[in-house]
Design a protein around this motif. Structure first.
Motif, PDB file in Angstrom:
ATOM      1  N   VAL A 123     -10.609  84.894  23.246  1.00  0.00           N
ATOM      2  CA  VAL A 123     -10.494  84.428  22.116  1.00  0.00           C
ATOM      3  C   VAL A 123      -9.524  84.244  21.850  1.00  0.00           C
ATOM      4  O   VAL A 123      -8.113  85.669  22.145  1.00  0.00           O
ATOM      5  CB  VAL A 123     -11.199  84.056  21.099  1.00  0.00           C
ATOM      6  N   SER A 124      -7.943  83.527  21.678  1.00  0.00           N
ATOM      7  CA  SER A 124      -6.784  83.668  21.363  1.00  0.00           C
ATOM      8  C   SER A 124      -5.501  82.667  20.429  1.00  0.00           C
ATOM      9  O   SER A 124      -6.684  81.527  20.082  1.00  0.00           O
ATOM     10  CB  SER A 124      -5.825  82.651  22.858  1.00  0.00           C
ATOM     11  N   ASP A 125      -4.509  82.486  20.252  1.00  0.00           N
ATOM     12  CA  ASP A 125      -4.325  82.096  19.102  1.00  0.00           C
ATOM     13  C   ASP A 125      -2.446  81.382  19.975  1.00  0.00           C
ATOM     14  O   ASP A 125      -2.176  80.453  19.417  1.00  0.00           O
ATOM     15  CB  ASP A 125      -3.746  82.061  17.880  1.00  0.00           C
ATOM     16  N   HIS A 126      -2.503  81.634  21.437  1.00  0.00           N
ATOM     17  CA  HIS A 126      -1.512  81.730  21.625  1.00  0.00           C
ATOM     18  C   HIS A 126      -2.328  81.255  23.244  1.00  0.00           C
ATOM     19  O   HIS A 126      -2.613  83.013  24.226  1.00  0.00           O
ATOM     20  CB  HIS A 126      -0.139  81.690  21.820  1.00  0.00           C
ATOM     21  N   TYR A 127      -1.698  80.690  24.265  1.00  0.00           N
ATOM     22  CA  TYR A 127      -2.534  81.188  25.468  1.00  0.00           C
ATOM     23  C   TYR A 127      -1.645  80.064  26.680  1.00  0.00           C
ATOM     24  O   TYR A 127      -1.515  79.139  26.414  1.00  0.00           O
ATOM     25  CB  TYR A 127      -3.803  80.458  25.916  1.00  0.00           C
ATOM     26  N   VAL A 128      -1.833  80.111  28.444  1.00  0.00           N
ATOM     27  CA  VAL A 128      -1.308  79.064  29.109  1.00  0.00           C
ATOM     28  C   VAL A 128      -1.759  79.105  30.026  1.00  0.00           C
ATOM     29  O   VAL A 128      -3.116  80.872  30.531  1.00  0.00           O
ATOM     30  CB  VAL A 128       0.125  79.194  29.787  1.00  0.00           C
ATOM     31  N   SER A 129      -2.831  79.049  31.057  1.00  0.00           N
ATOM     32  CA  SER A 129      -3.487  78.807  31.736  1.00  0.00           C
ATOM     33  C   SER A 129      -3.145  78.179  33.124  1.00  0.00           C
ATOM     34  O   SER A 129      -2.676  77.577  32.726  1.00  0.00           O
ATOM     35  CB  SER A 129      -5.660  78.734  31.217  1.00  0.00           C
ATOM     36  N   LEU A 130      -3.756  78.618  34.386  1.00  0.00           N
ATOM     37  CA  LEU A 130      -3.493  77.892  35.413  1.00  0.00           C
ATOM     38  C   LEU A 130      -4.996  78.215  36.334  1.00  0.00           C
ATOM     39  O   LEU A 130      -5.529  78.548  36.347  1.00  0.00           O
ATOM     40  CB  LEU A 130      -2.528  78.135  36.747  1.00  0.00           C
ATOM     41  N   ASN A 131      -5.549  76.919  36.984  1.00  0.00           N
ATOM     42  CA  ASN A 131      -6.500  76.548  37.860  1.00  0.00           C
ATOM     43  C   ASN A 131      -6.377  75.540  38.436  1.00  0.00           C
ATOM     44  O   ASN A 131      -4.936  74.189  38.756  1.00  0.00           O
ATOM     45  CB  ASN A 131      -7.636  75.945  36.585  1.00  0.00           C
ATOM     46  N   PHE A 153      -7.623  79.622  41.976  1.00  0.00           N
ATOM     47  CA  PHE A 153      -7.617  80.304  41.817  1.00  0.00           C
ATOM     48  C   PHE A 153      -7.661  79.897  40.619  1.00  0.00           C
ATOM     49  O   PHE A 153      -7.126  78.758  39.418  1.00  0.00           O
ATOM     50  CB  PHE A 153      -6.018  80.866  41.963  1.00  0.00           C
ATOM     51  N   LYS A 154      -8.114  80.687  39.941  1.00  0.00           N
ATOM     52  CA  LYS A 154      -8.203  80.738  37.696  1.00  0.00           C
ATOM     53  C   LYS A 154      -7.607  82.082  36.918  1.00  0.00           C
ATOM     54  O   LYS A 154      -7.571  83.119  37.179  1.00  0.00           O
ATOM     55  CB  LYS A 154      -9.280  80.465  37.122  1.00  0.00           C
ATOM     56  N   GLY A 155      -6.362  81.319  36.448  1.00  0.00           N
ATOM     57  CA  GLY A 155      -5.293  83.197  35.720  1.00  0.00           C
ATOM     58  C   GLY A 155      -5.480  82.393  34.025  1.00  0.00           C
ATOM     59  O   GLY A 155      -5.144  80.896  33.894  1.00  0.00           O
ATOM     60  N   LEU A 156      -5.756  83.599  33.242  1.00  0.00           N
ATOM     61  CA  LEU A 156      -5.259  83.001  31.670  1.00  0.00           C
ATOM     62  C   LEU A 156      -4.752  83.852  31.339  1.00  0.00           C
ATOM     63  O   LEU A 156      -5.727  85.193  31.508  1.00  0.00           O
ATOM     64  CB  LEU A 156      -6.926  82.699  31.047  1.00  0.00           C
ATOM     65  N   TYR A 157      -3.850  83.780  30.123  1.00  0.00           N
ATOM     66  CA  TYR A 157      -2.917  84.222  30.264  1.00  0.00           C
ATOM     67  C   TYR A 157      -2.686  83.905  28.379  1.00  0.00           C
ATOM     68  O   TYR A 157      -2.510  82.961  28.200  1.00  0.00           O
ATOM     69  CB  TYR A 157      -1.422  84.602  30.617  1.00  0.00           C
ATOM     70  N   GLY A 158      -2.914  84.718  27.635  1.00  0.00           N
ATOM     71  CA  GLY A 158      -2.742  84.607  25.701  1.00  0.00           C
ATOM     72  C   GLY A 158      -2.832  86.016  25.264  1.00  0.00           C
ATOM     73  O   GLY A 158      -2.990  87.322  25.671  1.00  0.00           O
ATOM     74  N   GLY A 159      -3.532  85.267  24.041  1.00  0.00           N
ATOM     75  CA  GLY A 159      -3.532  87.023  23.226  1.00  0.00           C
ATOM     76  C   GLY A 159      -3.641  86.265  21.439  1.00  0.00           C
ATOM     77  O   GLY A 159      -3.270  85.365  21.211  1.00  0.00           O
ATOM     78  N   LEU A 160      -3.143  87.631  20.948  1.00  0.00           N
ATOM     79  CA  LEU A 160      -3.404  87.441  19.461  1.00  0.00           C
ATOM     80  C   LEU A 160      -3.222  87.631  18.979  1.00  0.00           C
ATOM     81  O   LEU A 160      -1.968  88.968  18.554  1.00  0.00           O
ATOM     82  CB  LEU A 160      -5.323  87.940  18.537  1.00  0.00           C
ATOM     83  N   ARG A 161      -1.728  87.257  17.810  1.00  0.00           N
ATOM     84  CA  ARG A 161      -0.855  87.562  16.926  1.00  0.00           C
ATOM     85  C   ARG A 161      -2.007  88.789  15.838  1.00  0.00           C
ATOM     86  O   ARG A 161      -2.966  88.492  15.466  1.00  0.00           O
ATOM     87  CB  ARG A 161       0.336  86.582  16.420  1.00  0.00           C
ATOM     88  N   LYS A 162      -0.663  89.203  15.248  1.00  0.00           N
ATOM     89  CA  LYS A 162      -1.687  90.893  14.150  1.00  0.00           C
ATOM     90  C   LYS A 162      -1.951  89.696  13.265  1.00  0.00           C
ATOM     91  O   LYS A 162      -3.237  90.407  13.117  1.00  0.00           O
ATOM     92  CB  LYS A 162      -0.972  91.451  13.769  1.00  0.00           C
ATOM     93  N   GLU A 163      -1.263  88.783  12.909  1.00  0.00           N
ATOM     94  CA  GLU A 163      -2.591  88.295  11.791  1.00  0.00           C
ATOM     95  C   GLU A 163      -4.110  87.168  12.052  1.00  0.00           C
ATOM     96  O   GLU A 163      -4.796  87.070  11.234  1.00  0.00           O
ATOM     97  CB  GLU A 163      -1.145  87.462  10.641  1.00  0.00           C
ATOM     98  N   GLU A 166      -2.564  74.182  31.310  1.00  0.00           N
ATOM     99  CA  GLU A 166      -2.888  73.861  30.446  1.00  0.00           C
ATOM    100  C   GLU A 166      -2.381  75.139  29.531  1.00  0.00           C
ATOM    101  O   GLU A 166      -2.119  76.304  30.001  1.00  0.00           O
ATOM    102  CB  GLU A 166      -4.210  73.854  29.941  1.00  0.00           C
ATOM    103  N   GLY A 167      -1.967  74.669  28.174  1.00  0.00           N
ATOM    104  CA  GLY A 167      -1.410  75.812  27.217  1.00  0.00           C
ATOM    105  C   GLY A 167      -2.100  75.056  25.992  1.00  0.00           C
ATOM    106  O   GLY A 167      -2.261  74.357  25.705  1.00  0.00           O
ATOM    107  N   GLY A 168      -2.098  76.085  24.876  1.00  0.00           N
ATOM    108  CA  GLY A 168      -2.152  76.035  23.760  1.00  0.00           C
ATOM    109  C   GLY A 168      -1.347  77.183  22.423  1.00  0.00           C
ATOM    110  O   GLY A 168      -1.369  77.645  22.992  1.00  0.00           O
ATOM    111  N   TYR A 169      -1.324  77.310  21.222  1.00  0.00           N
ATOM    112  CA  TYR A 169      -0.470  77.850  19.938  1.00  0.00           C
ATOM    113  C   TYR A 169      -1.290  77.182  18.397  1.00  0.00           C
ATOM    114  O   TYR A 169      -1.042  75.995  18.613  1.00  0.00           O
ATOM    115  CB  TYR A 169       1.262  77.571  20.221  1.00  0.00           C
ATOM    116  N   ILE A 170      -1.651  78.263  17.926  1.00  0.00           N
ATOM    117  CA  ILE A 170      -1.502  77.982  16.767  1.00  0.00           C
ATOM    118  C   ILE A 170      -0.928  78.412  16.344  1.00  0.00           C
ATOM    119  O   ILE A 170      -0.669  79.791  16.266  1.00  0.00           O
ATOM    120  CB  ILE A 170      -3.418  78.523  16.559  1.00  0.00           C
ATOM    121  N   VAL A 171      -0.224  77.876  14.451  1.00  0.00           N
ATOM    122  CA  VAL A 171       0.596  78.263  13.949  1.00  0.00           C
ATOM    123  C   VAL A 171      -0.303  78.791  12.667  1.00  0.00           C
ATOM    124  O   VAL A 171      -0.992  77.610  12.362  1.00  0.00           O
ATOM    125  CB  VAL A 171       1.565  77.451  13.405  1.00  0.00           C
TER     126      VAL A 171
END
Length: 853
Positions: A735-743, A770-780, A697-702
């Motif tokens: 919470v994230s505005d961009h992420y990718v996860s593997l389940n 196994f559940k891994g979640l990688y993501g983050g928040l941009r400064k804005e 799974e993956g997501g991105y917010i602009v």
């Protein structure tokens, strides 16, 4: 002299004639057909001999035999591996037709015992049976269907599902007094016992085409006939698909054969010698070509392996001409007490052997073999098999399976003329029986009660009230919550549908509710595949941000009321939605939608920001967005209820893509943004090493948005194990505005526990996730760097409880044991990082009810 010679010649002629008559009078000739007493199917290659003699013959592929002698033998001996030997009296000197039924041995097929002073251990090395099976494996490519350039054939199959092992006491209960016509009697030695009650029958006739280059298949369903149940309880097409999946097509040339949800290793799989023991138990030289009978048993009786025998041609092709596959009692599968498959092959015009008939029997039940359960069977007949007949390209255009518009409207005369299995003609009464049953008032009342208990709705004319499991629930915001709802049915309209509920929280003293109206373009239920409808709705209710259960359980219910830890951050949400749903027969669908969502903080949750170092509290957050959902699920099959669809998980992937655009100023929307999210779900079958379910799974917010509109990762604060949520993550923790996860969820299917003495009798199964979640928040979008944004929530001590992910991904895993009492799975969950966050646990035990075969 001449007269003497003439007289001598006449006397000699008379003597020869009398001798011939005498010899003919003393000749014994026996012929007939040998069948299985259970299902009356012919048994090929049965040994038939006159008892005490060396005069022997074998039945042909259709079970027919002929044997003769001039001796005065009075008994016929019939023997076959896995069946009881029979001795039948015969009349010497007569021509007789003797049709014989054989009964299987009650015990399972065991290893072949070799008598000697010292029993030699079984070895693959220098074992002629293993050398033979390696030749079969080597020649699989040339014997498969796919080895021909073009293939076409007609296929007829029937499936039946019955209540089985019914006692006379059960049959004669008061509730069944009016339904005695439903019961069938069969031989007590058959799978399912003496009394069975057929409850489902389906027949199909199809034309099948295969082309190798480029590879294409085409199936045209010419006729389809099945029992129709009350639509209030089950979906007739879906239940047919469910049964069909249970009785899947069996291709012995595949490395793995899937039944229900279990994957069995074929006895001629590439790695079969490592898992099976093979024995040459007979040679059949009367057959053309001559055959070798090869028996096999599993090395590990608890593994997903067969026992039985296959017949291999001795013509250099090493093809399978017939096969019998059975499961032993120790096999680690649930509810299936017995499974048996018979396969018969015939030679085509090129000399290759193709499947001509398969018959599958399953006995389902919870208790011992003699207890009540279900009997399922399926027979497939293949006729008019042709190779290398080139069809025009236009035949393969479009869907791989198409249904003739008249398929479900074929007359009884059509079926009588086109059934390729005479046994099925005896089962036609099932249609009449179920139709008669459906018209009985007592049965309708019983189905009405069953619908209320299992589906949760009670029908009142053109409307239904429910679901019952949502009438009462509780949480820390609302306290005691009552809810009452209902919906219209097709009795109201096949075009218009309405759904509603009202709920009241006695602690917050607020009313909640939902109202929707839909219009179906295809004049079918909006839930019927393929869907085509437009719907508008309004909903005002309570949400828990980041609650993973909301993605699994679409409605509030009593069970989801129980939570661990602190759960006091809520939202009052108002949803205005409009959607247009269009689904296609190839299982591609799109959903165009508009949503206005107003979120009001509740409980301990507040929407605070800073302006000039002063706290500014915001009452609500409003967003308006347009969305497009795309979904593609090739070869998907599912069981569909009235308001839900349960996907039957198979090897085929499922793709989802969602694109949403937030528009500021549209219906009071406050933000401009774009949000794209996609998932890929796939099951991998790993033969004897189990199976893995994977979700990427993956997501991105602009754009710049407040934290309620970010991706709030699915968390689980209940005591149940949730597959697609993080079971040791707290609500709104990340919470994230961009992420990718593997389940990854892997089921070893008892690979290890099946080898431990005593433990293996429990038929437990091992899991690892196994559940891994990688993501983050941009400064804005990070409130820690921009105080003008809505700030992350804090707990009672003023410590923030919501975070963005850092350089390391969030990781958790678990080891579990499943199949406890056949329905319970327990997981020990471990969280590997971000352990400094408040209110978290490093370990946790989670349980879930999980039905598996």
């Amino acid at each position: 002299m001449i007269d003497f010679q003439k007289k001598s010649f006449c006397v000699l002629t008379v003597l020869i004639f009398l001798f011939t008559l005498q010899a003919a009078a003393q000749s014994t000739e026996i012929s007939g057909v040998i069948t299985n007493i259970k299902d009356r199917t012919p048994i090929p290659y049965v040994t038939v001999l006159f008892k005490g003699s060396k005069i022997v013959t074998k039945t042909d592929a259709n079970g027919k035999y002929t044997i003769s002698t001039t001796e005065g033998y009075s008994q016929l001996q019939v023997e076959y591996v896995g069946f009881k030997t029979r001795y039948l009296p015969i009349i010497p000197g007569k021509v007789q037709v003797l049709n014989i039924k054989l009964q299987e041995e009650s015990q399972n097929l065991n290893e072949v015992n070799i008598s000697s002073n010292k029993k030699a251990p079984y070895r693959n090395k220098d074992n002629p049976a293993v050398e033979l099976i390696r030749k079969v494996i080597e020649h699989k490519p040339m014997n498969r269907l796919e080895s021909a350039k073009n293939v076409e054939y007609q296929q007829y199959d029937w499936m039946q599902f019955s209540l089985s092992n019914l006692s006379e006491k059960f049959k004669n209960k008061k509730i069944f007094r009016k339904y005695q016509f439903l019961f069938d009697q069969q031989d007590s030695s058959e799978i399912g016992g003496k009394n069975i009650m057929p409850i489902y029958l389906r027949e199909r006739l199809s034309k099948n085409y295969y082309r190798k280059d480029p590879e294409k298949t085409k199936v045209i369903i010419l006729a389809d006939k099945h029992v129709n149940f009350d639509q209030g309880l089950v979906d007739n097409n879906a239940i047919g698909n469910y049964f069909e999946r249970m009785y899947a097509d069996v291709n012995i040339y595949d490395n793995n054969i899937i039944f229900t949800n279990s994957q069995f290793l074929s006895p001629i799989a590439d790695g079969a010698p490592a898992f099976y023991k093979f024995f040459i138990t007979d040679t059949i030289k009367t057959s053309k070509p001559a055959l070798i009978e090869l028996s096999f048993v599993p090395r590990n009786k608890n593994a997903l392996l067969f026992e039985g025998k296959i017949y291999i041609t001795m013509d250099g092709r090493y093809a399978v001409q017939n096969a019998l596959l059975k499961t032993g009692k120790g096999v680690n599968i649930n509810f299936i007490r017995a499974l048996e498959v018979k396969l018969n092959f015939e030679q085509d015009s090129l000399g290759k052997f193709h499947l001509s008939k398969s018959h599958l029997l399953m006995d389902f039940g919870v208790g011992a073999d003699g207890g009540r359960g279900f009997k399922g069977e399926r027979t497939v007949i293949i006729k008019d098999y042709k190779t290398n007949v080139v069809q025009p390209d236009i035949l393969y255009k479009g869907e791989s399976m198409v249904v003739d518009p008249q398929a479900e409207n074929r007359s009884d005369q059509f079926w009588a003329q086109n059934r390729l299995d005479t046994l099925a003609n005896e089962k036609v009464k099932i249609y009449h029986n179920m139709d008669s049953l459906g018209k009985m008032k007592s049965f309708k009342r019983m189905m009405d009660v069953a619908s209320f208990l299992f589906i949760g709705y009670k029908k009142y004319g053109p409307v239904e009230v429910g679901p019952i499991y949502t009438f009462y629930s509780f949480n820390s915001l609302e306290g005691f919550r009552l809810r009452f709802g209902g919906r219209t049915t097709t009795d109201f309209s096949k075009r218009f549908y309405f759904d509603t509920y009202a709920a009241y929280g006695f602690k917050d003293e607020r009313w909640k509710g939902y109202l929707s109206g839909a219009y179906a373009f295809n004049n079918k239920s909006i839930y019927t595949f393929p869907q085509s409808f437009i719907r508008a709705s309004f909903q005002r209710d309570v949400d828990i941000p980041g609650d993973g259960a909301k993605n699994i359980i679409p409605e509030d219910n009593f069970v989801s009321s129980f939570k661990r830890g602190e759960s006091n951050q809520f939202l009052y949400s108002d949803y205005y939605r409009v959607q247009y749903m269009q689904e296609y027969s190839n299982h591609f669908s799109f959903n165009l939608g508009f949503k206005k969502w107003t979120q009001t903080a509740a409980g301990s949750l507040v929407f605070d920001s800073y302006k000039d170092n002063q706290i500014v509290r915001t009452d609500r957050v409003t967003s308006s967005e347009l969305s497009l959902d795309l979904r593609y699920a090739p070869h998907e099959r599912f069981y569909q209820g009235k308001t839900f669809r349960e996907r039957l998980i198979e090897k085929y992937p499922v793709f989802n893509l969602n694109y949403a655009v937030g528009v500021k100023g549209l219906f009071s929307g406050q933000y401009n943004y774009q949000n794209i999210m996609g998932t890929i779900d796939k099951r991998f079958y790993l033969s004897q090493f189990g199976r893995s379910d994977l979700r990427l799974e993956g997501g991105y917010i602009v754009g710049k948005v407040p934290f309620p509109l970010l991706d709030i990762h699915r968390a689980n604060q209940s005591y149940s194990y949730q597959t697609y949520a993080y079971n040791l993550m707290n609500f709104m923790e990340f919470v994230s505005d961009h992420y990718v996860s593997l389940n990854i969820d892997h089921n070893f299917n008892g690979l290890i526990l099946n080898r431990i003495p005593l433990i293996k009798k429990l038929k437990l199964r091992e899991y690892i996730t196994f559940k891994g979640l990688y993501g983050g928040l941009r400064k804005e979008n990070d409130p820690n760097q921009d105080p003008a944004l809505l700030q992350f929530p804090v707990n009672g001590d003023g410590v923030k409880t919501t975070y963005s992910l850092g350089k390391l991904p969030y990781i958790e895993g678990s080891v579990g044991i499943g199949n406890i009492f056949k329905v319970v799975r327990l997981d020990l969950v471990r969280r590997f990082n971000y352990l400094q966050n408040p209110g978290i646990s490093k370990y946790g035990v989670r349980a879930r009810v999980q039905f598996e075969f």
